[in-house]
Design a protein around this motif. Structure first.
Motif, PDB file in Angstrom:
ATOM      1  N   ALA A 163      -9.872  -2.161  -3.869  1.00 28.76           N
ATOM      2  CA  ALA A 163      -9.249  -2.990  -2.840  1.00 28.76           C
ATOM      3  C   ALA A 163      -9.542  -2.469  -1.439  1.00 28.76           C
ATOM      4  N   ALA A 164      -9.518  -1.150  -1.276  1.00 35.05           N
ATOM      5  CA  ALA A 164      -9.813  -0.574   0.038  1.00 35.05           C
ATOM      6  C   ALA A 164     -11.269  -0.837   0.420  1.00 35.05           C
ATOM      7  N   LEU A 165     -12.189  -0.744  -0.550  1.00 36.99           N
ATOM      8  CA  LEU A 165     -13.594  -1.054  -0.267  1.00 36.99           C
ATOM      9  C   LEU A 165     -13.769  -2.499   0.183  1.00 36.99           C
ATOM     10  N   ARG A 166     -12.931  -3.385  -0.317  1.00 35.25           N
ATOM     11  CA  ARG A 166     -13.026  -4.803   0.066  1.00 35.25           C
ATOM     12  C   ARG A 166     -12.315  -5.096   1.383  1.00 35.25           C
ATOM     13  N   GLY A 167     -11.764  -4.044   2.014  1.00 31.33           N
ATOM     14  CA  GLY A 167     -11.174  -4.208   3.330  1.00 31.33           C
ATOM     15  C   GLY A 167      -9.697  -4.508   3.355  1.00 31.33           C
ATOM     16  N   PHE A 168      -9.017  -4.412   2.213  1.00 32.77           N
ATOM     17  CA  PHE A 168      -7.572  -4.643   2.190  1.00 32.77           C
ATOM     18  C   PHE A 168      -6.823  -3.411   2.670  1.00 32.77           C
ATOM     19  N   ASP A 169      -5.646  -3.652   3.262  1.00 34.80           N
ATOM     20  CA  ASP A 169      -4.715  -2.564   3.556  1.00 34.80           C
ATOM     21  C   ASP A 169      -3.989  -2.234   2.255  1.00 34.80           C
ATOM     22  N   VAL A 170      -4.021  -0.950   1.838  1.00 33.19           N
ATOM     23  CA  VAL A 170      -3.569  -0.557   0.505  1.00 33.19           C
ATOM     24  C   VAL A 170      -2.596   0.612   0.597  1.00 33.19           C
ATOM     25  N   ILE A 171      -1.553   0.554  -0.238  1.00 30.70           N
ATOM     26  CA  ILE A 171      -0.693   1.715  -0.481  1.00 30.70           C
ATOM     27  C   ILE A 171      -0.672   1.956  -1.983  1.00 30.70           C
ATOM     28  N   LEU A 172      -0.894   3.204  -2.393  1.00 33.01           N
ATOM     29  CA  LEU A 172      -0.837   3.615  -3.802  1.00 33.01           C
ATOM     30  C   LEU A 172       0.340   4.561  -3.968  1.00 33.01           C
ATOM     31  N   VAL A 173       1.216   4.273  -4.953  1.00 31.17           N
ATOM     32  CA  VAL A 173       2.379   5.128  -5.186  1.00 31.17           C
ATOM     33  C   VAL A 173       2.426   5.537  -6.651  1.00 31.17           C
ATOM     34  N   SER A 216     -11.062  11.851  -6.629  1.00 32.45           N
ATOM     35  CA  SER A 216     -12.206  11.296  -5.901  1.00 32.45           C
ATOM     36  C   SER A 216     -11.946   9.846  -5.529  1.00 32.45           C
ATOM     37  N   LEU A 217     -11.388   9.074  -6.465  1.00 29.55           N
ATOM     38  CA  LEU A 217     -11.043   7.681  -6.168  1.00 29.55           C
ATOM     39  C   LEU A 217     -10.003   7.601  -5.065  1.00 29.55           C
ATOM     40  N   ALA A 218      -8.977   8.445  -5.150  1.00 30.13           N
ATOM     41  CA  ALA A 218      -7.929   8.430  -4.128  1.00 30.13           C
ATOM     42  C   ALA A 218      -8.489   8.843  -2.763  1.00 30.13           C
ATOM     43  N   ARG A 219      -9.366   9.845  -2.775  1.00 33.62           N
ATOM     44  CA  ARG A 219      -9.967  10.277  -1.504  1.00 33.62           C
ATOM     45  C   ARG A 219     -10.805   9.164  -0.895  1.00 33.62           C
ATOM     46  N   GLY A 220     -11.573   8.467  -1.758  1.00 34.29           N
ATOM     47  CA  GLY A 220     -12.374   7.361  -1.252  1.00 34.29           C
ATOM     48  C   GLY A 220     -11.513   6.248  -0.691  1.00 34.29           C
ATOM     49  N   ALA A 221     -10.411   5.935  -1.384  1.00 32.00           N
ATOM     50  CA  ALA A 221      -9.508   4.898  -0.884  1.00 32.00           C
ATOM     51  C   ALA A 221      -8.908   5.311   0.453  1.00 32.00           C
ATOM     52  N   ARG A 222      -8.500   6.582   0.552  1.00 35.33           N
ATOM     53  CA  ARG A 222      -7.907   7.064   1.802  1.00 35.33           C
ATOM     54  C   ARG A 222      -8.920   7.004   2.949  1.00 35.33           C
ATOM     55  N   GLU A 223     -10.170   7.345   2.658  1.00 32.45           N
ATOM     56  CA  GLU A 223     -11.204   7.280   3.700  1.00 32.45           C
ATOM     57  C   GLU A 223     -11.424   5.853   4.212  1.00 32.45           C
ATOM     58  N   HIS A 224     -11.005   4.870   3.410  1.00 25.87           N
ATOM     59  CA  HIS A 224     -11.113   3.472   3.827  1.00 25.87           C
ATOM     60  C   HIS A 224      -9.753   2.912   4.248  1.00 25.87           C
ATOM     61  N   GLY A 225      -8.833   3.809   4.595  1.00 26.58           N
ATOM     62  CA  GLY A 225      -7.579   3.382   5.200  1.00 26.58           C
ATOM     63  C   GLY A 225      -6.376   3.327   4.296  1.00 26.58           C
ATOM     64  N   ALA A 226      -6.523   3.577   3.009  1.00 27.14           N
ATOM     65  CA  ALA A 226      -5.385   3.494   2.096  1.00 27.14           C
ATOM     66  C   ALA A 226      -4.417   4.648   2.338  1.00 27.14           C
ATOM     67  N   ARG A 227      -3.153   4.395   2.015  1.00 31.11           N
ATOM     68  CA  ARG A 227      -2.120   5.432   2.077  1.00 31.11           C
ATOM     69  C   ARG A 227      -1.733   5.807   0.644  1.00 31.11           C
ATOM     70  N   ILE A 228      -1.718   7.105   0.352  1.00 32.31           N
ATOM     71  CA  ILE A 228      -1.459   7.606  -0.996  1.00 32.31           C
ATOM     72  C   ILE A 228      -0.120   8.330  -0.988  1.00 32.31           C
ATOM     73  N   LEU A 229       0.818   7.862  -1.816  1.00 37.48           N
ATOM     74  CA  LEU A 229       2.174   8.420  -1.836  1.00 37.48           C
ATOM     75  C   LEU A 229       2.546   8.872  -3.242  1.00 37.48           C
ATOM     76  N   PRO A 230       2.166  10.094  -3.629  1.00 34.54           N
ATOM     77  CA  PRO A 230       2.675  10.621  -4.899  1.00 34.54           C
ATOM     78  C   PRO A 230       4.146  10.989  -4.764  1.00 34.54           C
ATOM     79  N   TYR A 231       4.797  11.194  -5.899  1.00 37.42           N
ATOM     80  CA  TYR A 231       6.207  11.564  -5.954  1.00 37.42           C
ATOM     81  C   TYR A 231       7.109  10.522  -5.286  1.00 37.42           C
ATOM     82  N   HIS A 232       6.753   9.253  -5.442  1.00 38.77           N
ATOM     83  CA  HIS A 232       7.597   8.152  -4.976  1.00 38.77           C
ATOM     84  C   HIS A 232       7.842   7.216  -6.157  1.00 38.77           C
ATOM     85  N   GLU A 233       9.081   7.163  -6.607  1.00 39.62           N
ATOM     86  CA  GLU A 233       9.441   6.402  -7.800  1.00 39.62           C
ATOM     87  C   GLU A 233      10.051   5.056  -7.420  1.00 39.62           C
ATOM     88  N   VAL A 234       9.640   4.004  -8.124  1.00 44.07           N
ATOM     89  CA  VAL A 234      10.184   2.677  -7.891  1.00 44.07           C
ATOM     90  C   VAL A 234      11.608   2.615  -8.459  1.00 44.07           C
TER      91      VAL A 234
END
Length: 519
Positions: A24-34, A153-171
């Motif tokens: 999704a980040a490669l396609r230009g979307f604003d992304v958050i991964l939790v 590596s996937l998370a790093r690539g997503a972050r380099e394209h603007g994604a925000r990565i939030l581990p330790y966040h429970e729904v």
């Protein structure tokens, strides 16, 4: 309460979720991964490391076989740095039905899985420890994958394209406005702070937990049958190729060389709880006995650790009883809840294999593009993930030579996995985490033959010296790591492993007195 807004929210930080975020980040979307834990701490981080050729499924599950071989070919190009090209063998042992070999060969032809029959003598020259009584042997393009390296590596690539990565966040809640999911509420499991995220599309990439998240969204009928399996790591590479028994998939029929060890797997039993990581002694005993059928003398090797993983096996049954988990397809399932349930803004991706994470992500992001009315093509089949730009496969043989170039300047913290002090410190600073188990997943710290016996107290001291944690916190993370490692050691305590455990006990109890650490 803090709040964030994004176009795409991905829940689940395993290979599939990280793959969705990358796509999704490669396609230009604003992304958050939790994720409620660290990345790759669930099913993805609890498997045997196999890059499937599809050979295991060519007879019983041809669709899954076709998915696996198609993605196998792509991943060798775009994720080369996380793959060791070990090759694979399917062999007919004296314990197997000799008639299955012809069905296997025909299944490979029908599903386009490359398969070359070789003489048993050639297979034994390639893998001298194999059962000398094998009667038929086939080469297939199996391999092994470093899962933590893959996900980060996937998370790093997503972050380099603007994604925000939030581990330790429970729904804790899913926000729904009539027929639309609009986002979620999270709690930071470390600080206790709550966070609302408003999202255009929410993707559940939670695997075996997908049914629970769907329930929170008020969607019924998402039946995921968790299939629990145990795996055992042996203390060195008993084989250098992936070896499989040439039979219908069953327990203890595959040995995978991964990094410096080899892993035998796996059982497959239904469990009602995807967080069930119980290990039964009879399962361990049966697995070791099965290892003897492939590699005579298997039980004389030192078993390092046993662990469990839970497969997300999906059947869209809308009720009814579950059958045996081995009878459920290993192909993936994408649920567009707008089409299926009349609820927009919500997708579920589940099932599948680690090998097919990229395809699963592609199908998911294609679906969210349709929901958002966007036409953005996928490029993950040609765009290398970070670290794989050279196209060179993972090679464990050159590690020692590379480390020896800096041994005079950079202290080794972990001799088993050859982790230098500078890498430990850099990783802790970059992640802002001083949790030793986080360091284990990202660096393989404490995953070698000593299981942390010689390195983990050094690592705790080094992290304390960085001023990131005080003495009480350093003591706490050390004890937490030791308790977690013990869970996977006690069920396989026999032979040399008993002696290793006794040595570790002397180190931590007798020398370091971990029962009375500063607090």
């Amino acid at each position: 309460m803090a709040a964030l807004t994004t176009e795409v929210l991905v829940i689940g930080g395993g290979a599939t979720g990280a793959g969705v975020a990358w796509d999704a980040a490669l396609r230009g979307f604003d992304v958050i991964l939790v994720d409620r834990h660290d990345l790759a701490q669930g099913t993805s981080g609890r498997f045997h490391g196999l890059l499937h050729s599809g050979g295991r499924y060519v007879v019983k599950d041809p669709k899954a076989a076709e998915e696996c071989i198609g993605e196998n070919r792509i991943l060798r190009q775009v994720a080369a740095d996380v793959i060791e090209d070990t090759g694979g063998l399917f062999v007919t042992t004296p314990f197997d039905d000799p008639g299955y070999a012809d069905r296997f060969k025909e299944g490979c032809r029908a599903t386009d899985v490359p398969c070359e029959e070789i003489e048993p003598a050639e297979a034994l020259r390639q893998e001298p420890r194999l059962n000398p009584g094998i009667s038929r042997a086939f080469r297939v393009p199996d391999g092994s994958m470093d899962i933590w390296k893959t996900v980060w590596s996937l998370a790093r690539g997503a972050r380099e394209h603007g994604a925000r990565i939030l581990p330790y966040h429970e729904v804790t809640a899913v926000h729904r406005n009539d027929g639309e999911v609009t986002g979620v509420r999270l709690v930071d499991t470390r600080s206790g702070n709550e966070l609302d995220i408003e999202a255009g599309v929410t993707v559940s990439a939670t695997g075996a937990w997908a049914g629970q998240l769907a329930d929170m969204a008020g969607i019924e009928g998402v039946h995921v049958m968790p299939g629990k399996g145990i795996m055992i790591a042996m203390n060195h590479r008993l084989v250098n190729s992936v070896v499989n028994r040439c039979q219908m998939p069953t327990d203890g029929d595959i040995i995978v060389p991964i990094r410096t060890v080899s892993v035998i797997g796996t059982t497959d039993v239904h469990t009602d709880d995807p967080d069930d990581h119980s290990v039964l002694q009879n399962e361990v005993d049966a697995m070791l006995d099965d290892g003897e059928k492939l590699v005579p003398g298997f039980k004389q090797s030192r078993a390092l650790r046993v662990w469990t993983g839970v497969r997300p096996l999906f059947e869209d049954r809308k009720g009814g009883d579950s059958g045996p988990t081995r009878d459920v397809t290993r192909a993936h399932a994408l649920l567009d809840h707008r089409e299926r349930d009349g609820v927009s803004g919500f997708l579920t991706i589940t099932g599948g294999k680690l090998t097919t994470y990229r395809l699963m992500a592609q199908d998911t992001v294609d679906a969210l593009c349709r929901q958002l009315g966007e036409d953005r093509p996928c490029t993950t089949d040609t765009e290398p993930i970070p670290g794989s730009e050279s196209g060179e496969h993972l090679n464990v043989n050159g590690r020692l030579q590379r480390r020896e170039e800096t041994l005079q300047d950079d202290q080794l913290v972990c001799e088993c996995e050859l982790i230098p002090r500078s890498r430990l410190e850099d990783t802790a600073r970059r992640r802002g985490s001083f949790d030793l188990d986080d360091m284990r997943r990202q660096l393989r710290l404490g995953m070698g033959p000593c299981q942390g016996g010689f390195c983990i107290y050094r690592a705790a001291g080094i992290l304390h010296a960085l001023d990131g944690i005080d003495s009480a916190e350093a003591s706490s993370v050390l004890m937490s790591f030791l308790r977690e490692r013990w869970k996977g050691v006690w069920p396989i305590l026999y032979g040399d492993q008993v002696r290793q455990a006794r040595l570790d006990d002397w180190i931590f109890q007798g020398v370091l007195d971990v029962g009375h650490l500063p607090s």
